[in-house]
Write an enzyme that holds these catalytic residues in place. Sequence first.
Site, PDB file in Angstrom:
ATOM      1  N   ASP A   1      76.941 -11.063  68.363  1.00  0.00           N
ATOM      2  CA  ASP A   1      76.413 -11.691  67.185  1.00  0.00           C
ATOM      3  C   ASP A   1      75.970 -13.025  68.430  1.00  0.00           C
ATOM      4  O   ASP A   1      74.571 -13.079  67.718  1.00  0.00           O
ATOM      5  CB  ASP A   1      77.023 -12.442  66.266  1.00  0.00           C
ATOM      6  CG  ASP A   1      78.128 -11.749  64.855  1.00  0.00           C
ATOM      7  OD1 ASP A   1      76.992 -10.863  64.982  1.00  0.00           O
ATOM      8  OD2 ASP A   1      78.945 -11.881  64.604  1.00  0.00           O
ATOM      9  N   LEU A   2      76.225 -13.495  69.127  1.00  0.00           N
ATOM     10  CA  LEU A   2      75.818 -14.019  69.983  1.00  0.00           C
ATOM     11  C   LEU A   2      74.269 -13.811  70.796  1.00  0.00           C
ATOM     12  O   LEU A   2      73.661 -14.428  70.805  1.00  0.00           O
ATOM     13  CB  LEU A   2      76.274 -15.294  70.792  1.00  0.00           C
ATOM     14  CG  LEU A   2      77.656 -16.226  70.086  1.00  0.00           C
ATOM     15  CD1 LEU A   2      78.545 -15.633  69.105  1.00  0.00           C
ATOM     16  CD2 LEU A   2      78.259 -16.924  70.776  1.00  0.00           C
TER      17      LEU A   2
END
Lengths: 405, 402
Positions: free
Chosen positions: A175-176
């Site tokens: 996600d990052l």
Amino acid sequence: MLNRNALKGVRVADFSWVWAGPLATLLLSFLGAEIIKIESRKRIDQTRHGSITTGDSFKDFNASPIFNNANLNKKSVTLDLSRPEGADLAKKIIAASNLVVENMRPGVMDKLGLGYPDLVKVKPDIIMLSASGFGSSGPYREYAGYAPIFAAFGGLAHLTGYEDGEPNTMSGVMDLRVGTASAFVLLAALVHHQKTGEGQYIDLSSSECVSALIGSELMQYTMNKTSPFRRGNQDSIMAPHNCYRCQGDDKWISIAVATDEEWRALCGVMGNPAWSQDERFATVYNRWVNRCELDKFISAWTINYTHYQVMTMLQNAGVAAMPSLSAEEILSDPHVKARDLINQVDHPVMGKKVVINPSWKLSETPAKIRQASPLLGEHNQEIFGGLLGMSREEIKKLEDEQIIY
Amino acid sequence: MADGPLSGVKLVEYCSFVAGPYCTKLFADLGAEVIKVETPAGDPARKRGAFLGDHPDPELAGLFLYLNTNKLGITLNLDSATGRDIFKKLIADADILVEDRAPGEMAKLGLGWDVLKQINPALIMASITPFGQDGPYRDYKAYYLNTYHASGGGYVLPAASPNAEREPIKGGGFVGECDAGVSASVGIMGALYWRTAGGTGQYLDISKQEAQMALERVNIARYYELGKNPTRYEINRVRDTLLRCRDGGYVMVVLHPEKQWTGLAEALGNPEWIKEEKFCTQKAREANFNDLRIRLREESLKYDTQELFHRVQSQGTACAPVCSAEQVFHSPQAQARGFYVEIDHPLAGKLMYPGLPYQLSKTAPRDNHGAPLLGQHNEEIYCNRLGYTKLDLVKFREAGVI
């Protein structure tokens, strides 16, 4: 006086949740943008709600260290977007913003009357980014996606793991990764707007973001019709190139050797044992061919020392060696401390909390953590009253009607 | 060069291998003019496979071809005084310089930030190094393997290991190097925006370790919440679940939040699982994960990979097949979105390249071109831009300057 916030004056209406979108706006906030997070009790950001790791619920949505890490510097307003009055207020915030970020499933914002065509009516030059698991076009556009899904579908999971083991989707870092790529393209669109006054819509596929990070591996197929496989720590030509067990509980040192010079230096530190002079390890190619055997010899040496001892001995001799650091070790590592990478914020509910500083050191516009993450709805008065000019009575009425909610 | 939102931005790259070149590729692919400065020996990425047709030719290396699309390429030897003068001329006209030499090396060449900002006060200079420009590890050597493990990313891999008997591992391909490149690009873009908004040039110190640590921020901060280290054998067990299918492939499913779990149980034809006490909350599923895993794995073996993927997704629940390079390319999704783009190259010819993961409505980049041959644009840059003659170029070559 010269403004020292790179993105001063940039306002972001942030509808994103969980990690990918919030990380994108977090990075923009580090650079000085004002982020207004638009959320609701009715549709709570799951990172406010509970811990994925432990399954514990956080009290009152305001005590989540995970949420705190993803939403530093931001302001929070609460709106029930499923009510037309709520969506209208959101549009007013958008009309006063430069960027809109959202990562709901494709189509959801349109249903709320907050799709890009709706937004250009209230703000013709708005820049809007929609991030979704598979992108907002194509046969899988409505398919659900979380971090491990992007890693699997994007091709990275297949390449990560032991050669004789299963594929690996890694953790929430996916996600990052998506969030960082989102921040880049948002800024590119902002730079274009700065030049031309033109806004635009950006459709980002999280799975494609992952694929782009392993583009050369993917090209092996388009070039040669073969697909690369996972292979642990191995490199395609360097050896030794692995993690070796050291003294202590689950302690490891990574060692990578590219050249004959580095190899001789490594042998020197080990005291030039007889095996190291063997023909099997005499050249780059021989070391690579005999890498499994080589790994056994090196492990038998590293186990006598701590990982930091091996690091120091080898680095002093010009050999690349770093421990495989745990979270605890990172937090106390002398280099990390000297680089001022760990910070603390004071959160009104949780007290002092450790957070990670921005990862760029800019000489003129230092990126900064200014404050802890917002309480749910903490900035309702400031935004609805200050920015939108609503009276206290109006705000109170909407709160009672659970539109500001 | 490609046309796009960054058209008009001029960037000079003095980088090799993956992190720096990936950073500037992001700019080049959105329309910036990127001049890649290589030493006469060439970027070592040219020596990395896979090679087209398995010919180990430096112009046919997949790693180099992918990382350097849409760039102009020149050769320059900064060990020569003339080479350094030429470099300064290039910088005088640039918006951005990205370099990845060891800390202090540019300064030693007389090309440090202090010197370059005198030549061009509007310059944005970014240095990408393993550990940054200061601190006790500043001069440490580190390859991709080492920075990955120094960032905490390796210690938690492979997730869901049964115990700590085997070694922690790196992320696949050069993912951590690319991560550092993307992270740097965000900082540089912020600096570019600020400069146009009335600011000046500035210097960015980018540490690969820190860029990768920033992605591990959740795990690092979690240490305080758990009171112990996240490790490869304890964290993320419940959230990430890999299931093997009848045809030997894998799918990934997700058990949290609640909706994901109930959808999955229904997709597998076992809605009664939802009511069972030992699985009815996330805490319970965590406590009884081994039981759950056995059941899920038994069920998944009844389906082929694609069948299970669509079956679970049709319940509105997240699922994806674990795709190889071949499967990524052939996925109907990638095909429908035109994710791969055809790019021509003087020697490699027309090949399909993974393209942009974002589609921009107003400024879709177009006219992509392939990575430069070694020194391909020497004449264009040195003669047409900087005003040297063709004869100068011959002399430069004889003298080992270019």
